[in-house]
Design an enzyme around this catalytic site. Structure first.
Site, PDB file in Angstrom:
ATOM      1  N   THR A  85      14.330  -1.366  -2.881  1.00 23.99           N
ATOM      2  CA  THR A  85      15.660  -0.874  -3.258  1.00 23.99           C
ATOM      3  C   THR A  85      16.461  -1.830  -4.152  1.00 23.99           C
ATOM      4  OG1 THR A  85      16.607  -1.781  -1.240  1.00 23.99           O
ATOM      5  CG2 THR A  85      15.896   0.527  -1.186  1.00 23.99           C
ATOM      6  N   ASP A  86      16.084  -3.106  -4.194  1.00 20.48           N
ATOM      7  CA  ASP A  86      16.953  -4.079  -4.880  1.00 20.48           C
ATOM      8  C   ASP A  86      17.164  -3.781  -6.358  1.00 20.48           C
ATOM      9  OD1 ASP A  86      17.363  -5.319  -2.528  1.00 20.48           O
ATOM     10  OD2 ASP A  86      16.143  -7.090  -2.953  1.00 20.48           O
ATOM     11  N   THR A  88       0.856  -1.174   0.000  1.00 26.44           N
ATOM     12  CA  THR A  88       0.000   0.000   0.000  1.00 26.44           C
ATOM     13  C   THR A  88       0.892   1.223   0.000  1.00 26.44           C
ATOM     14  OG1 THR A  88      -0.103  -0.111   2.370  1.00 26.44           O
ATOM     15  CG2 THR A  88      -1.946  -1.069   1.161  1.00 26.44           C
ATOM     16  N   SER A 109       9.586  -5.282  -4.954  1.00 20.23           N
ATOM     17  CA  SER A 109      10.505  -4.652  -5.908  1.00 20.23           C
ATOM     18  C   SER A 109      11.096  -5.667  -6.879  1.00 20.23           C
ATOM     19  CB  SER A 109      11.610  -3.904  -5.170  1.00 20.23           C
ATOM     20  OG  SER A 109      12.752  -4.700  -5.018  1.00 20.23           O
TER      21      SER A 109
END
Ligand SMILES: *[C@@H]1O[C@H](CO)[C@@H](O)[C@H](O)[C@H]1NC(C)=O
Ligand SMILES: *[C@@H]1O[C@H](CO)[C@@H](O)[C@H](O)[C@H]1NC(C)=O
Ligand SMILES: *[C@@H]1O[C@H](CO)[C@@H](O)[C@H](O)[C@H]1NC(C)=O
Ligand SMILES: *[C@@H]1O[C@H](CO)[C@@H](O)[C@H](O)[C@H]1NC(C)=O
Ligand SMILES: *[C@@H]1O[C@H](CO)[C@@H](O)[C@H](O)[C@H]1NC(C)=O
Ligand SMILES: *[C@@H]1O[C@H](CO)[C@@H](O)[C@H](O)[C@H]1NC(C)=O
Ligand SMILES: *[C@@H]1O[C@H](CO)[C@@H](O)[C@H](O)[C@H]1NC(C)=O
Ligand SMILES: *[C@@H]1O[C@H](CO)[C@@H](O)[C@H](O)[C@H]1NC(C)=O
Length: 378
Positions: A139-140, A58, A105
């Protein structure tokens, strides 16, 4: 009858806001749906407007408050929950929220990247009321999304990609402050004409050059050789230089692109087998990037296999580097073929994104090789 006529008039006269009354307090923001269908929260009409695109979960999974969720439909809840988590945002800008996807991600795909670029172009670039965009992202693979948006959204408005390294439950979780800083940069006139940027850990870094340098720590996103564009002190952005375009950067349109061709990355190592290359081709790769050793290096036997693949299949092969920084110069990729390409300063992940965009845009092999050499003119 009279009421429905009024409604009709309201709908046709201008983009009539649908107001979601939040509670009785006058100090609460005005929440409405703008003409693009975005749910907008406006505290102070003189502040800049920013659209936040959330890629996963979300829009603010971090909120401890449940009060904002009562009485609202799903689309409106996301943005209100977000503002409950970081209410300081409303002192910086008015925000609209778009839940672009609901994936982690690692599951961001090129299909999603295309959707993101198109929506940012439509909802932010083409709306004169919007100052900029913020994309929240795991972030990966954040640097791949950032590089893609830098190449495909080029209206001069800031596009800020932001994530968090610490989980929301950690002491000193970095997510809320990173988000506040991202919105601050996205709404700053100083951030115009600098392309897409990653804002995390008080640093502002060019999306063209940024890479994740550490798997765990907060100071991970860096442009190792090129440095930061600026930093934030007490949530005030400070840019070190006036706006400038990275050397070799080109802008592309994905307005008419419906899919990105498959490009595989092969990692170089001692004893690297030719099979890895032939398997990629057999599996349908339309372009290949080698994460070569040093300045793009592979064994002489693998180099022969690459020449064979280029000659037999007409597939472009880009030699990048597995080292964290540095360049693969054209002179280090010796070949007679325009399809055998040096990545320059682009790392394997960025090279893959760029090659995919070029192939999707139907660029010919000369144009592809020139784009990597930083000398193409479109
Ligand atoms: C509205 O204002 C009253 C009085 O200041 C306060 O007690 C109440 O908590 C406020 N409601 C919300 C949702 O902030
Ligand atoms: C609205 O924002 C402006 C700055 O753009 C500020 O000067 C003004 O005090 C704000 N108004 C309120 C009611 O917060
Ligand atoms: C805005 O909110 C409405 C009503 O809750 C919802 O149907 C719509 O999908 C939301 N729009 C966006 C872009 O999230
Ligand atoms: C917003 O700014 C006003 C005026 O500076 C301040 O009183 C208020 O605490 C700020 N709100 C938040 C959530 O930071
Ligand atoms: C922000 O958007 C509102 C409409 O929602 C518009 O009235 C206002 O002018 C915009 N603000 C700026 C600074 O463009
Ligand atoms: C996309 O297609 C439309 C309609 O065919 C065309 O007018 C437009 O120039 C194309 N845009 C790009 C960037 O190719
Ligand atoms: C790799 O391919 C090249 C070119 O076909 C060939 O010369 C070389 O012997 C191959 N190496 C191995 C280990 O099969
Ligand atoms: C590639 O495209 C450019 C621009 O359309 C054109 O000038 C050039 O001749 C083409 N090159 C080849 C090899 O097709």
């Amino acid at each position: 009858m009279f009421a429905s006529l009024l409604l009709l008039l309201a709908a046709s006269a201008y983009a009539s806001p649908i107001v979601y009354p939040r509670d009785v307090n006058d100090t609460d923001p005005f929440v409405f749906t703008n003409y693009n269908g975005l749910n907008f929260t406006q505290m102070n009409i003189t502040l800049p407007n920013v659209t936040i695109f959330a890629t996963g979960g979300t829009i603010a999974g971090t909120s401890g408050s449940s009060t904002a969720t009562t009485g609202y439909t799903a689309g409106a809840v996301g943005i209100l929950t977000l503002l409950d988590a970081v209410p300081q945002i409303l002192n910086i800008s008015n925000v609209a929220g778009v839940q672009i996807s609901n994936v982690g991600s690692e599951d961001v795909t090129s299909t999603l990247l295309l959707k993101m670029a198109k929506e940012i172009n439509e909802f932010v670039c083409e709306d004169p009321a919007m100052a900029g965009a913020v994309v929240t992202h795991g972030t990966d693979v954040l640097e791949e999304t950032a590089f893609f948006l830098d190449a495909t959204v080029n209206c001069g408005k800031p596009v800020i990609i932001v994530g968090a390294m610490r989980p929301s439950t950690a002491i000193s979780a970095d997510g809320p402050f990173n988000l506040l800083e991202a919105v601050t940069v996205a709404s700053s006139p100083l951030a115009k004409d600098r392309g897409a940027m990653v804002v995390m850990n008080d640093r502002i870094v060019s999306a063209y050059y940024v890479t994740k340098t550490n798997a765990n720590t907060m100071d991970t996103f860096k442009a190792v050789e090129m440095g930061n564009l600026g930093e934030l002190i007490s949530d005030t952005p400070y840019f070190f230089y006036p706006p400038v375009k990275p050397t070799g950067k080109k802008a592309y349109s994905v307005a008419n692109v419906t899919s990105i061709p498959r490009v595989d990355i092969l990692f170089a190592y001692e004893d690297m087998h030719n099979d890895t290359l032939y398997n990629a081709v057999a599996s349908g790769a339309k372009g290949i990037v080698i994460a070569g050793a040093g300045a793009g290096g592979v064994s002489s036997s693998f180099n022969s296999a690459m020449e064979d693949v280029i000659n037999d299949y007409g597939i472009p092969i880009v030699q990048s580097t597995r080292a964290m920084s540095g360049e693969v110069p054209v002179s280090d990729v010796s070949s007679d073929s325009a399809l055998h390409i040096a990545s320059g300063y682009l790392n394997p992940m960025k090279s893959r994104i760029l090659l995919g965009i070029l192939l999707a845009n139907g660029k010919n092999m000369t144009q592809i090789s020139e784009a990597f050499a930083g000398s193409a003119d479109d």
